[in-house]
Design a protein around this motif. Structure first.
Motif, PDB file in Angstrom:
ATOM      1  N   LYS A   1       5.551  20.583 -10.657  1.00  0.00           N
ATOM      2  CA  LYS A   1       5.743  19.024 -10.673  1.00  0.00           C
ATOM      3  C   LYS A   1       5.773  18.640  -9.175  1.00  0.00           C
ATOM      4  N   ASP A   2       6.865  19.217  -8.262  1.00  0.00           N
ATOM      5  CA  ASP A   2       7.057  18.668  -7.129  1.00  0.00           C
ATOM      6  C   ASP A   2       5.720  18.933  -6.233  1.00  0.00           C
ATOM      7  N   LYS A   3       4.977  20.068  -6.534  1.00  0.00           N
ATOM      8  CA  LYS A   3       3.837  19.981  -5.697  1.00  0.00           C
ATOM      9  C   LYS A   3       2.950  18.952  -6.043  1.00  0.00           C
ATOM     10  N   GLU A   4       2.798  18.712  -7.283  1.00  0.00           N
ATOM     11  CA  GLU A   4       1.888  17.623  -7.547  1.00  0.00           C
ATOM     12  C   GLU A   4       2.486  16.116  -7.086  1.00  0.00           C
ATOM     13  N   LYS A   5       3.877  16.160  -7.035  1.00  0.00           N
ATOM     14  CA  LYS A   5       4.438  14.762  -6.572  1.00  0.00           C
ATOM     15  C   LYS A   5       3.904  14.823  -5.003  1.00  0.00           C
ATOM     16  N   ASP A   6       4.211  15.856  -4.362  1.00  0.00           N
ATOM     17  CA  ASP A   6       3.644  15.896  -2.711  1.00  0.00           C
ATOM     18  C   ASP A   6       2.159  15.730  -2.775  1.00  0.00           C
ATOM     19  N   LYS A   7       1.580  16.204  -3.713  1.00  0.00           N
ATOM     20  CA  LYS A   7       0.037  15.916  -3.619  1.00  0.00           C
ATOM     21  C   LYS A   7      -0.180  14.473  -3.761  1.00  0.00           C
ATOM     22  N   GLU A   8       0.554  13.853  -4.938  1.00  0.00           N
ATOM     23  CA  GLU A   8       0.252  12.526  -4.830  1.00  0.00           C
ATOM     24  C   GLU A   8       0.833  11.512  -3.838  1.00  0.00           C
TER      25      GLU A   8
END
Length: 621
Positions: free
Chosen positions: A318-325
């Motif tokens: 999820k954090d990675k997804e947030k970073d990507k976002e």
């Protein structure tokens, strides 16, 4: 020594009796002196009033007797009339008069007859003197100041013995004209008889033998106004430049502020990202600590730990997804920033286009204003020179010689004079083009490295103050150091030496057209204009050779297929005080085209000046 003054009317018997009495006193007394003043009856009253006013006397009859105090100085001592003078003679000299009435009347008649005879002789003597009248309009122009000392000479007017100079300036003041008159009189020129000044047309051009028209709508006041306008224009330009610089500075400041705001926003975003990362690191550290503390428990609860690890993995994802976002948001922000920059660049281009449009509008307004000023100037000049022409037609001598000179509308002004003065030969009106001739000679002399006086035979065609063409088909050079060299009287054709026809048709014409700009001062331009006028006058009055060719603006209907009613600069010769257009020249197709352009330009000027007026075309006499 006694000195008396006896004044009286020519037909006064008491004056006759007093005259015989003073004659008797002069015979008897060697130191007795008397001065007699005999006045015509119609002039007596005015003379008596002026004399009494000057000396603060009171006297009303003829004769008038006073004594000059020669030993003491100062004004005379009034004795009175005949009775008072007779008493004075009886008291001081013991002499009286017993003239009978018949003799008194006879002497009075003889006095009147003698006075009239003297007046007639004086008028006859004055009548034998042929006065030569020269009128200068625009007399306060710089050209006039340079011209006058050289104008009043036997070299320019060999047949004039007595010259009356009349100074006319409609825009000038009487004080300025009086100053010029005094300067002219102080030169003590031998042929100068009288100088008069005029600020109106009441006596203009009366009995004129020569008229020099120097006023071309550029008086001193208008020059000053032009200088003021130029100063204002320069100030406006400076203000506009300052305003533009200020606008640019403001735009730059705004851009800098926006860039600073963007930098601040980016910094804030970076700080927020760092804070998030730090919080995550702290959370991870805490979790690790908890993991260490719970390692023993984890062994027991492997299954639970695996689940938690799975949950952590999910959280990491999820954090990675947030970073990507966040990265995608940053990319979008950068894209938006680029879009804003493109929009600003478009705005700047649009602003530049608007500035260009404003500049073009301002230039268009300036052109319109210049066109209006030109139309007004042509209209004013046309009205004035039509009136000049009518006055010349009615007041000047029929043999008058008129020269038009100046910087603007020279041909037009001459044409208007010719149209209005219909009873005078059109070839007695010329527009001086010799200044252009001299400028062309100077340009050629510089190229050939000779003196300007070594260049001769230059012809100027067309509109002197507009579109003109310098023709070198008859031009020749003396003392040229080339392949062929001869004595001082040996000359060569310039067209045989200067073979670059492109230069002659382009650069040479351009240099002549702009040569006057090299003369920075108005005095320098005035010297050239004055010299051109003098050259024409000398040729017109026979001071130059009959073969000398000059370029002047004249009415030339029927010549070179030109339209009627147009004054153009053409080559002419002067013989016995008469002008003749030179026909022994080659007028090719190119030259005809240039003459037609000049004629069209002059016709347009004449049409502008004829608005609300009428054009009268004068045929050649």
């Amino acid at each position: 020594m006694a000195k008396f003054v006896l004044a009286g009317k020519t037909d006064c018997p008491h004056y006759a009796k007093a005259e015989l009495l003073v004659d008797c006193l002069q015979r008897c007394l060697p130191d007795f002196r008397v001065h007699k003043i005999c006045i015509l009856p119609e002039e007596w009253k005015e003379w008596l009033e002026a004399t009494c006013k000057r000396n603060v006397w009171k006297h009303e009859r003829s004769p008038l007797v006073w004594r000059e105090l020669v030993d003491q100085g100062g004004k005379g001592m009034l004795l009175g009339g005949y009775n008072e003078f007779l008493e004075h003679c009886q008291d001081y000299y013991n002499i009286t008069s017993d003239m009978p009435t018949d003799m008194m009347l006879s002497v009075a008649a003889e006095n009147e007859e003698t006075k009239m005879s003297l007046i007639g002789e004086e008028q006859h003597r004055v009548g034998l003197i042929q006065h030569f009248h020269i009128w200068i309009s625009g007399a306060l122009s710089p050209t006039s100041y340079v011209l006058i000392p050289h104008l009043l000479s036997a070299e320019v007017f060999p047949h004039a013995t007595v010259i009356n100079l009349h100074l006319l300036d409609l825009e000038g003041s009487q004080e300025e004209l009086q100053g010029l008159r005094m300067e002219t009189v102080d030169m003590s020129l031998s042929v100068l008889h009288q100088v008069t000044t005029h600020t109106d047309l009441e006596q203009a051009f009366r009995e004129a033998d020569v008229i020099l028209l120097l006023d071309d709508g550029r008086s001193g006041d208008t020059d000053r106004e032009k200088e003021k306008d130029k100063d204002k224009e320069k100030e406006n330009e400076k203000e506009n430049e300052k305003d533009k610089e200020k606008d640019k500075e403001k735009e730059n400041e705004k851009d800098k502020e926006k860039e600073n705001e963007k930098d601040k926003e980016n910094e804030k975003d970076k700080e927020n990202d760092k804070d998030k990362e730090n919080e995550k690191d702290k959370e991870k550290d805490k979790e690790n600590e908890k993991d260490k503390d719970k390692e023993n428990e984890k062994d027991k609860e492997n299954e639970k730990d695996k689940e938690k690890e799975n949950e952590k993995d999910k959280e990491n994802e999820k954090d990675k997804e947030k970073d990507k976002e966040n990265e995608t948001e940053n990319e979008k922000e950068r894209a938006r920033e680029k879009e804003r920059e493109r929009e600003k660049a478009k705005e700047r281009e649009e602003e530049k286009e608007r500035e260009k449009e404003r500049e073009e509008e301002e230039k268009e307004k300036e052109r319109e204003e210049e066109e209006k000023k030109k139309k007004k100037k042509i209209k004013d000049i046309s009205d004035r020179y039509r009136e000049y022409g009518q006055l010349i037609d009615t007041r000047a001598k029929k043999t008058v010689k008129v020269i038009v000179s100046g910087d603007s509308f020279v041909n037009l002004r001459c044409s208007l004079l010719v149209d209005a003065a219909r009873s005078i030969d059109s070839h007695q009106f010329v527009a001086a083009a010799t200044r252009l001739e001299n400028q062309a000679r100077a340009v050629i002399a510089k190229k050939l490295k000779v003196r300007t006086s070594d260049i001769r035979g230059v012809i100027v065609w067309g509109n002197i103050s507009g579109f003109f063409y310098v023709d070198l088909q008859r031009a020749e050079v003396f003392n040229y150091d080339g392949a062929i060299y001869g004595p001082p009287f040996f000359s060569q054709q310039i067209l045989q030496i200067v073979t670059d026809r492109t230069w002659l048709e382009t650069d040479f014409q351009h240099l002549v057209c702009h040569h006057s700009r090299a003369v920075a001062s108005k005095t320098g331009q005035a010297v050239l204009a004055a010299d051109g006028i003098l050259v024409v006058l000398k040729a017109w009055n026979g001071a130059s050779g009959p073969d000398e060719v000059l370029s002047v603006g004249v009415l030339c209907p029927g010549h070179y297929n030109l339209p009627d009613g147009i004054v153009l600069s053409v080559p002419v010769t002067f013989t016995d005080g008469k002008l003749s257009v030179l026909l022994d020249v080659t007028v090719g197709d190119k030259l005809k085209e240039k003459l037609q352009l000049s004629a069209s330009e002059l016709q347009q000027e004449k049409q502008l000046g004829s608005e609300n007026g009428s054009i009268v075309t004068k045929k050649d006499v």
